[in-house]
Motif scaffolding. Structure first.
Motif, PDB file in Angstrom:
ATOM      1  N   VAL A  89       0.831  -1.198   0.000  1.00 27.83           N
ATOM      2  CA  VAL A  89       0.000   0.000   0.000  1.00 27.83           C
ATOM      3  C   VAL A  89       0.868   1.251   0.000  1.00 27.83           C
ATOM      4  O   VAL A  89       0.605   2.214  -0.728  1.00 27.83           O
ATOM      5  N   ARG A  90       1.903   1.240   0.824  1.00 30.29           N
ATOM      6  CA  ARG A  90       2.769   2.426   0.909  1.00 30.29           C
ATOM      7  C   ARG A  90       3.426   2.728  -0.438  1.00 30.29           C
ATOM      8  O   ARG A  90       3.502   3.875  -0.873  1.00 30.29           O
ATOM      9  N   LEU A  91       3.893   1.689  -1.118  1.00 27.78           N
ATOM     10  CA  LEU A  91       4.560   1.872  -2.405  1.00 27.78           C
ATOM     11  C   LEU A  91       3.565   1.981  -3.564  1.00 27.78           C
ATOM     12  O   LEU A  91       3.945   2.343  -4.678  1.00 27.78           O
ATOM     13  N   ASP A  92       2.301   1.638  -3.276  1.00 32.03           N
ATOM     14  CA  ASP A  92       1.257   1.641  -4.308  1.00 32.03           C
ATOM     15  C   ASP A  92       1.678   0.787  -5.508  1.00 32.03           C
ATOM     16  O   ASP A  92       1.519   1.172  -6.672  1.00 32.03           O
ATOM     17  N   GLY A  93       2.239  -0.363  -5.219  1.00 31.21           N
ATOM     18  CA  GLY A  93       2.711  -1.261  -6.259  1.00 31.21           C
ATOM     19  C   GLY A  93       3.157  -2.572  -5.648  1.00 31.21           C
ATOM     20  O   GLY A  93       3.132  -2.749  -4.425  1.00 31.21           O
ATOM     21  N   PRO A  94       3.585  -3.528  -6.487  1.00 31.57           N
ATOM     22  CA  PRO A  94       3.945  -4.855  -5.964  1.00 31.57           C
ATOM     23  C   PRO A  94       5.204  -4.835  -5.116  1.00 31.57           C
ATOM     24  O   PRO A  94       6.108  -4.028  -5.330  1.00 31.57           O
ATOM     25  N   VAL A  95       5.234  -5.742  -4.153  1.00 32.17           N
ATOM     26  CA  VAL A  95       6.431  -6.010  -3.359  1.00 32.17           C
ATOM     27  C   VAL A  95       6.764  -7.482  -3.556  1.00 32.17           C
ATOM     28  O   VAL A  95       5.925  -8.354  -3.292  1.00 32.17           O
ATOM     29  N   VAL A  96       7.977  -7.779  -4.053  1.00 35.05           N
ATOM     30  CA  VAL A  96       8.396  -9.154  -4.314  1.00 35.05           C
ATOM     31  C   VAL A  96       9.724  -9.395  -3.611  1.00 35.05           C
ATOM     32  O   VAL A  96      10.721  -8.699  -3.871  1.00 35.05           O
ATOM     33  N   LEU A  97       9.746 -10.357  -2.701  1.00 36.41           N
ATOM     34  CA  LEU A  97      10.946 -10.715  -1.953  1.00 36.41           C
ATOM     35  C   LEU A  97      11.249 -12.189  -2.193  1.00 36.41           C
ATOM     36  O   LEU A  97      10.415 -13.059  -1.915  1.00 36.41           O
ATOM     37  N   PHE A  98      12.445 -12.463  -2.725  1.00 35.58           N
ATOM     38  CA  PHE A  98      12.859 -13.846  -2.954  1.00 35.58           C
ATOM     39  C   PHE A  98      13.467 -14.449  -1.686  1.00 35.58           C
ATOM     40  O   PHE A  98      13.237 -15.606  -1.368  1.00 35.58           O
ATOM     41  N   ASP A  99      14.260 -13.628  -0.983  1.00 40.59           N
ATOM     42  CA  ASP A  99      14.870 -14.072   0.272  1.00 40.59           C
ATOM     43  C   ASP A  99      14.813 -12.901   1.238  1.00 40.59           C
ATOM     44  O   ASP A  99      15.708 -12.068   1.298  1.00 40.59           O
ATOM     45  N   ALA A 100      13.698 -12.816   1.973  1.00 42.69           N
ATOM     46  CA  ALA A 100      13.475 -11.667   2.845  1.00 42.69           C
ATOM     47  C   ALA A 100      14.536 -11.564   3.930  1.00 42.69           C
ATOM     48  O   ALA A 100      14.856 -10.460   4.390  1.00 42.69           O
ATOM     49  N   ARG A 101      15.126 -12.695   4.320  1.00 43.06           N
ATOM     50  CA  ARG A 101      16.066 -12.675   5.439  1.00 43.06           C
ATOM     51  C   ARG A 101      17.407 -12.053   5.068  1.00 43.06           C
ATOM     52  O   ARG A 101      18.180 -11.670   5.960  1.00 43.06           O
ATOM     53  N   THR A 102      17.692 -11.963   3.781  1.00 44.05           N
ATOM     54  CA  THR A 102      18.953 -11.333   3.361  1.00 44.05           C
ATOM     55  C   THR A 102      18.716 -10.019   2.625  1.00 44.05           C
ATOM     56  O   THR A 102      19.682  -9.348   2.258  1.00 44.05           O
ATOM     57  N   ASP A 103      17.435  -9.683   2.420  1.00 40.41           N
ATOM     58  CA  ASP A 103      17.138  -8.418   1.725  1.00 40.41           C
ATOM     59  C   ASP A 103      17.444  -7.249   2.652  1.00 40.41           C
ATOM     60  O   ASP A 103      16.898  -7.164   3.755  1.00 40.41           O
ATOM     61  N   PRO A 104      18.346  -6.336   2.243  1.00 41.62           N
ATOM     62  CA  PRO A 104      18.750  -5.239   3.135  1.00 41.62           C
ATOM     63  C   PRO A 104      17.577  -4.396   3.615  1.00 41.62           C
ATOM     64  O   PRO A 104      17.596  -3.877   4.739  1.00 41.62           O
ATOM     65  N   ALA A 105      16.556  -4.244   2.790  1.00 42.03           N
ATOM     66  CA  ALA A 105      15.430  -3.378   3.154  1.00 42.03           C
ATOM     67  C   ALA A 105      14.435  -4.058   4.079  1.00 42.03           C
ATOM     68  O   ALA A 105      13.680  -3.384   4.784  1.00 42.03           O
ATOM     69  N   TYR A 106      14.437  -5.404   4.100  1.00 41.12           N
ATOM     70  CA  TYR A 106      13.371  -6.111   4.823  1.00 41.12           C
ATOM     71  C   TYR A 106      13.861  -7.110   5.864  1.00 41.12           C
ATOM     72  O   TYR A 106      13.052  -7.651   6.612  1.00 41.12           O
ATOM     73  N   ARG A 107      15.131  -7.373   5.958  1.00 42.81           N
ATOM     74  CA  ARG A 107      15.596  -8.430   6.858  1.00 42.81           C
ATOM     75  C   ARG A 107      15.326  -8.132   8.323  1.00 42.81           C
ATOM     76  O   ARG A 107      15.279  -9.051   9.149  1.00 42.81           O
ATOM     77  N   GLU A 108      15.161  -6.848   8.679  1.00 46.04           N
ATOM     78  CA  GLU A 108      14.852  -6.504  10.072  1.00 46.04           C
ATOM     79  C   GLU A 108      13.351  -6.259  10.291  1.00 46.04           C
ATOM     80  O   GLU A 108      12.925  -5.871  11.384  1.00 46.04           O
ATOM     81  N   HIS A 109      12.555  -6.472   9.259  1.00 43.49           N
ATOM     82  CA  HIS A 109      11.114  -6.257   9.373  1.00 43.49           C
ATOM     83  C   HIS A 109      10.519  -7.296  10.327  1.00 43.49           C
ATOM     84  O   HIS A 109      10.925  -8.460  10.337  1.00 43.49           O
ATOM     85  N   ALA A 110       9.561  -6.894  11.130  1.00 44.31           N
ATOM     86  CA  ALA A 110       8.959  -7.789  12.123  1.00 44.31           C
ATOM     87  C   ALA A 110       8.309  -9.013  11.483  1.00 44.31           C
ATOM     88  O   ALA A 110       8.267 -10.091  12.091  1.00 44.31           O
ATOM     89  N   ALA A 111       7.801  -8.857  10.265  1.00 47.07           N
ATOM     90  CA  ALA A 111       7.211 -10.013   9.595  1.00 47.07           C
ATOM     91  C   ALA A 111       8.253 -11.079   9.302  1.00 47.07           C
ATOM     92  O   ALA A 111       7.939 -12.275   9.262  1.00 47.07           O
ATOM     93  N   VAL A 112       9.500 -10.644   9.125  1.00 44.02           N
ATOM     94  CA  VAL A 112      10.590 -11.585   8.852  1.00 44.02           C
ATOM     95  C   VAL A 112      11.173 -12.108  10.157  1.00 44.02           C
ATOM     96  O   VAL A 112      11.318 -13.313  10.358  1.00 44.02           O
ATOM     97  N   VAL A 113      11.442 -11.194  11.084  1.00 48.23           N
ATOM     98  CA  VAL A 113      12.109 -11.568  12.329  1.00 48.23           C
ATOM     99  C   VAL A 113      11.174 -12.344  13.253  1.00 48.23           C
ATOM    100  O   VAL A 113      11.562 -13.358  13.835  1.00 48.23           O
TER     101      VAL A 113
END
Length: 352
Positions: A89-113
């Motif tokens: 919703v924030r980006l108003d577009g798709p979000v695609v993560l192949f490996d969320a645990r190593t993605d610099p933008a998302y690895r600390e996200h609560a959904a991942v951790v």
């Protein structure tokens, strides 16, 4: 550091979007179609978690889902801090993560951790120019989403958006119909209410009288009538004026209602005359009701003047008909016409 989740915001656009989210949530409630779509996506993609969710100002609302772990499955919502769909919703577009645990933008996200997301792909659900939520799939391990996987998710998001649009339109149509019914009912009530006194008008009195007579034709019973004329002493009329006269009539009607049963109908027939229709009441009950009305009017001043009323009563006799019923009450009223103050000289104790 995890990207920020959308939070509560102010302004007309945020208000409009919040209203759109609320409509979408309501439209999607208990939708078997949405549940079928998430089940189908899970089977085709061979993925454990698929969701349809909406992002409100303070939380993500899970409308349909398969494979969601507890406690989120039971809660049917997650905080925005734990929502990857909020990023869609924030980006108003798709979000695609192949490996969320190593993605610099998302690895600390609560959904991942905290929730264990390893891969994620979500496409926005749109209505009314707003991104309201996401159709998304997630895995607990890294995953290589194929072009076909992503195309399927995008198509399903479009299908869900279309389904929601139709449901919202139908819902709005039903709401409009209900509002129209309410307006019609209100206008109907207004058309049967005397604007000055707030009691029933002559039209409603005639309708109710016909209803009660029809009831007596189906089932034996009783019906009585009290006619009430407001006595206007010369000094009161000379000092109070037209506005005070209206106030007197309205107050007399209100006092009459206060001493009658909820099933009794008080109506203004015209001028200074009121009528009280008494279902399941005989002549004696009508006489007692008339005395209560006379007493409650005379017990204290009305608009600064001592006011009395004159009453006439009648009991309905089926063999004599409605016209004679009204004529009997009118005749009884005129037999005591102008003697409202004297009607109760020997009857100060109410028997009802």
């Amino acid at each position: 550091m995890a990207p920020p989740a959308p939070g509560p915001s102010a302004g007309p656009l945020a208000t409009t979007r919040s209203a759109a989210v609320a409509r979408a949530v309501r439209a999607g409630e208990d939708s078997e179609q949405l549940q079928r779509l998430v089940r189908t996506a899970a089977r085709v993609l061979h993925v454990p978690v698929v969701m349809v969710s909406f992002v409100a100002a303070d939380r993500e609302i899970i409308e349909a889902a398969v494979g969601l772990p507890e406690p989120w499955a039971s809660l049917r919502s997650t905080p925005l801090s734990h929502s990857l769909c909020a990023q869609v919703v924030r980006l108003d577009g798709p979000v695609v993560l192949f490996d969320a645990r190593t993605d610099p933008a998302y690895r600390e996200h609560a959904a991942v951790v905290e929730m264990g997301a390893g891969a994620y792909a979500g496409y926005p659900l749109r209505h009314g120019g707003h991104a309201l939520g996401a159709f998304c799939a997630a895995d607990f391990v890294p995953r290589q989403w194929s072009a076909g996987d992503l195309q399927l998710l995008e198509d399903l998001a479009a299908a869900v958006s279309g389904e929601l649009g139709l449901r919202i339109a139908l819902q709005e149509l039903q709401d409009s119909h209900e509002q129209l019914r309410g307006v019609v009912a209100e206008l109907r009530e207004q058309s049967r209410t005397d604007a000055l006194t707030g009691v029933a008008n002559r039209r409603r009195f005639d309708e109710r009288l016909a209803e009660e007579v029809a009831r007596l034709q189906r089932r034996p019973g009783s019906l009585a009538l009290v006619l009430v004329d407001v006595d206007r002493p010369g000094e009161a009329g000379g000092t109070a004026g037209h506005r005070a006269g209206d106030e007197v009539l309205a107050e007399v009607a209100a006092r009459a209602r206060s001493v009658l049963r909820g099933t009794d109908l008080v109506a203004r027939l015209g001028g200074d005359q009121l009528a009280v229709l008494l279902p399941d009441a005989d002549a004696a009950a009508a006489a007692r009701a008339a005395r209560r009305v006379r007493r409650v009017v005379r017990e204290r001043p009305v608009a600064g003047a001592a006011i009395t009323v004159t009453t006439g009563t009648a009991a309905y006799v089926p063999s004599r008909g409605v016209e004679q019923f009204l004529a009997d009450a009118d005749a009884a009223l005129h037999e005591t016409g102008g003697a409202g103050a004297d009607q109760d000289q020997d009857q100060d104790q109410d028997e009802g």
